[in-house]
Write an enzyme that holds these catalytic residues in place. Structure first.
Site, PDB file in Angstrom:
ATOM      1  N   GLN A  10       0.841  -1.188   0.000  1.00  0.00           N
ATOM      2  CA  GLN A  10       0.000   0.000   0.000  1.00  0.00           C
ATOM      3  C   GLN A  10       0.879   1.241   0.000  1.00  0.00           C
ATOM      4  O   GLN A  10       1.887   1.311   0.697  1.00  0.00           O
ATOM      5  CB  GLN A  10      -0.903  -0.009   1.233  1.00  0.00           C
ATOM      6  CG  GLN A  10      -2.018   1.018   1.199  1.00  0.00           C
ATOM      7  CD  GLN A  10      -3.085   0.725   2.234  1.00  0.00           C
ATOM      8  OE1 GLN A  10      -3.136  -0.376   2.790  1.00  0.00           O
ATOM      9  NE2 GLN A  10      -3.943   1.693   2.495  1.00  0.00           N
ATOM     10  N   SER A  88       4.364  -5.390   3.597  1.00  0.00           N
ATOM     11  CA  SER A  88       3.039  -5.330   4.217  1.00  0.00           C
ATOM     12  C   SER A  88       2.018  -6.053   3.342  1.00  0.00           C
ATOM     13  O   SER A  88       2.065  -7.267   3.181  1.00  0.00           O
ATOM     14  CB  SER A  88       2.646  -3.873   4.464  1.00  0.00           C
ATOM     15  OG  SER A  88       1.447  -3.785   5.209  1.00  0.00           O
ATOM     16  N   LEU A  89       1.097  -5.320   2.717  1.00  0.00           N
ATOM     17  CA  LEU A  89       0.117  -5.926   1.823  1.00  0.00           C
ATOM     18  C   LEU A  89       0.781  -6.777   0.752  1.00  0.00           C
ATOM     19  O   LEU A  89       0.255  -7.825   0.352  1.00  0.00           O
ATOM     20  CB  LEU A  89      -0.720  -4.823   1.166  1.00  0.00           C
ATOM     21  CG  LEU A  89      -1.573  -5.237  -0.026  1.00  0.00           C
ATOM     22  CD1 LEU A  89      -2.692  -6.161   0.421  1.00  0.00           C
ATOM     23  CD2 LEU A  89      -2.113  -4.010  -0.746  1.00  0.00           C
ATOM     24  N   ARG A 113      -9.180  -8.364   5.004  1.00  0.00           N
ATOM     25  CA  ARG A 113      -8.154  -7.627   5.752  1.00  0.00           C
ATOM     26  C   ARG A 113      -8.368  -6.130   5.607  1.00  0.00           C
ATOM     27  O   ARG A 113      -8.318  -5.379   6.591  1.00  0.00           O
ATOM     28  CB  ARG A 113      -6.771  -8.015   5.228  1.00  0.00           C
ATOM     29  CG  ARG A 113      -5.590  -7.273   5.860  1.00  0.00           C
ATOM     30  CD  ARG A 113      -4.321  -7.640   5.110  1.00  0.00           C
ATOM     31  NE  ARG A 113      -3.086  -7.204   5.735  1.00  0.00           N
ATOM     32  CZ  ARG A 113      -2.412  -6.119   5.385  1.00  0.00           C
ATOM     33  NH1 ARG A 113      -2.879  -5.337   4.416  1.00  0.00           N
ATOM     34  NH2 ARG A 113      -1.274  -5.807   6.003  1.00  0.00           N
ATOM     35  N   HIS A 191      -0.201  -1.538  11.535  1.00  0.00           N
ATOM     36  CA  HIS A 191       0.963  -2.194  12.159  1.00  0.00           C
ATOM     37  C   HIS A 191       1.251  -1.615  13.549  1.00  0.00           C
ATOM     38  O   HIS A 191       2.393  -1.328  13.897  1.00  0.00           O
ATOM     39  CB  HIS A 191       2.192  -2.086  11.254  1.00  0.00           C
ATOM     40  CG  HIS A 191       1.988  -2.672   9.899  1.00  0.00           C
ATOM     41  ND1 HIS A 191       1.810  -4.026   9.707  1.00  0.00           N
ATOM     42  CD2 HIS A 191       1.897  -2.094   8.679  1.00  0.00           C
ATOM     43  CE1 HIS A 191       1.637  -4.245   8.406  1.00  0.00           C
ATOM     44  NE2 HIS A 191       1.676  -3.090   7.776  1.00  0.00           N
ATOM     45  N   GLN A 238       1.114  -9.809  11.631  1.00  0.00           N
ATOM     46  CA  GLN A 238       1.570  -8.696  10.795  1.00  0.00           C
ATOM     47  C   GLN A 238       0.737  -7.440  11.015  1.00  0.00           C
ATOM     48  O   GLN A 238       1.222  -6.324  10.853  1.00  0.00           O
ATOM     49  CB  GLN A 238       1.522  -9.105   9.316  1.00  0.00           C
ATOM     50  CG  GLN A 238       2.264  -8.160   8.388  1.00  0.00           C
ATOM     51  CD  GLN A 238       1.621  -8.065   7.035  1.00  0.00           C
ATOM     52  OE1 GLN A 238       0.452  -7.696   6.920  1.00  0.00           O
ATOM     53  NE2 GLN A 238       2.376  -8.400   6.002  1.00  0.00           N
TER      54      GLN A 238
END
Length: 285
Positions: A10, A88-89, A113, A191, A238
């Site tokens: 992202q 991340s993503l 998510r 996060h 995560q």
């Protein structure tokens, strides 16, 4: 030679992304539209930018472009990577590449998510440039606010995350010591401990899925080491733990003759890789 694919996350999104890919793989795009209930090609190619920047839409869109980029790269080069990782993503596209699930299943998981993270409540994130992890941790501790380290993007690029008021209150302190502090265009405290409720719901959701054995090693954001087999738990962690990207890239660079390739929209990860390489070279000089 070790071929390594790094999948964008992202923040890499932009209106117009994936135009040619979305046209080249109509069957996968049709699957995406069925899962999402809207045209992902319309969103990616035409926006509007405000909608594409909304986490609920950003995450599925970037996953689709990442996944199609991977399919196209392998099809055109004939080379399957030896190692994969995602920011991340982007870790979800890395898991797709490694065979943890098919394209459609991965999108279902990403869409859930995204919704849970969007529903977790308002929050803020800021990038701190020019300070290392320990210095940022010391300053946050001194400030005594509910702000966490969310991303360790490079040795001198740390992202902090927390409630809007808390991030605003620590920004002057961080700015007094850093080269610069930049507020990120997000509406959530990703996060960080603020995602705890989303993580609990996500954990329950993932219990409905069975993940296949990985065919390619995937480096986990939370550990900067290969997945240990517990895919669901790693993905849940995560949400609340920092993305250890600098260590992840470091692990990749320690492989024999590493060849790192960014997969997905933009070149954010390529820029971070340059910073990480430079810091490693300076450390041994």
């Amino acid at each position: 030679m070790t071929t390594i694919h790094l999948f964008a996350g992202q923040g890499s999104q932009r209106v117009g992304m994936g135009r040619q890919l979305l046209a080249a793989y109509p069957n996968l795009v049709r699957q995406a539209d069925e899962v999402l209930g809207y045209s992902v090609a319309e969103l990616c190619v035409h926006g509007p930018a405000e909608r594409l920047a909304d986490t609920r839409f950003t995450q599925p869109a970037v996953y689709v472009v990442d996944a199609l980029s991977y399919v196209d790269t392998v099809r055109t080069t004939g080379v399957i990577p030896d190692l994969v990782a995602g920011h991340s993503l982007g870790e979800y596209a890395a898991l797709f590449a490694a065979g943890a699930y098919d394209f459609r299943t991965g999108l279902e998981i990403v869409a859930r998510r995204a919704a849970l993270m969007a529903d977790a409540g308002p929050g803020a994130m800021a990038a701190v440039i020019g300070l290392d992890e320990m210095r940022v941790r010391d300053l946050l501790r001194d400030a005594g606010r509910d702000v966490d380290i969310a991303n360790l993007n490079a040795p001198d690029q740390i992202v902090v995350s927390g409630p809007v008021e808390a991030v605003a209150s620590v920004t002057p302190l961080l700015s007094a010591h850093a080269d610069t502090v930049v507020r990120l265009p997000v509406s959530g405290a990703f996060h960080s401990r603020q995602m705890a409720s989303a993580a609990r719901e996500f954990d329950r959701f993932l219990r409905g899925y069975v993940f296949a054995r990985l065919k390619i090693p995937v480096i986990a954001n939370t550990t900067a080491r290969p997945y240990d087999g517990d895919t669901a738990s790693t993905l849940v962690r995560q949400l609340t733990q920092p993305v250890r990207w600098s260590e992840t890239v470091g692990h990749c660079l320690d492989q024999p003759d590493p060849q790192l390739h960014e997969i997905g929209p933009g070149t954010v990860l390529t820029g971070l890789t340059r910073r990480i390489r430079a810091a490693r070279s300076a450390a041994v000089a």
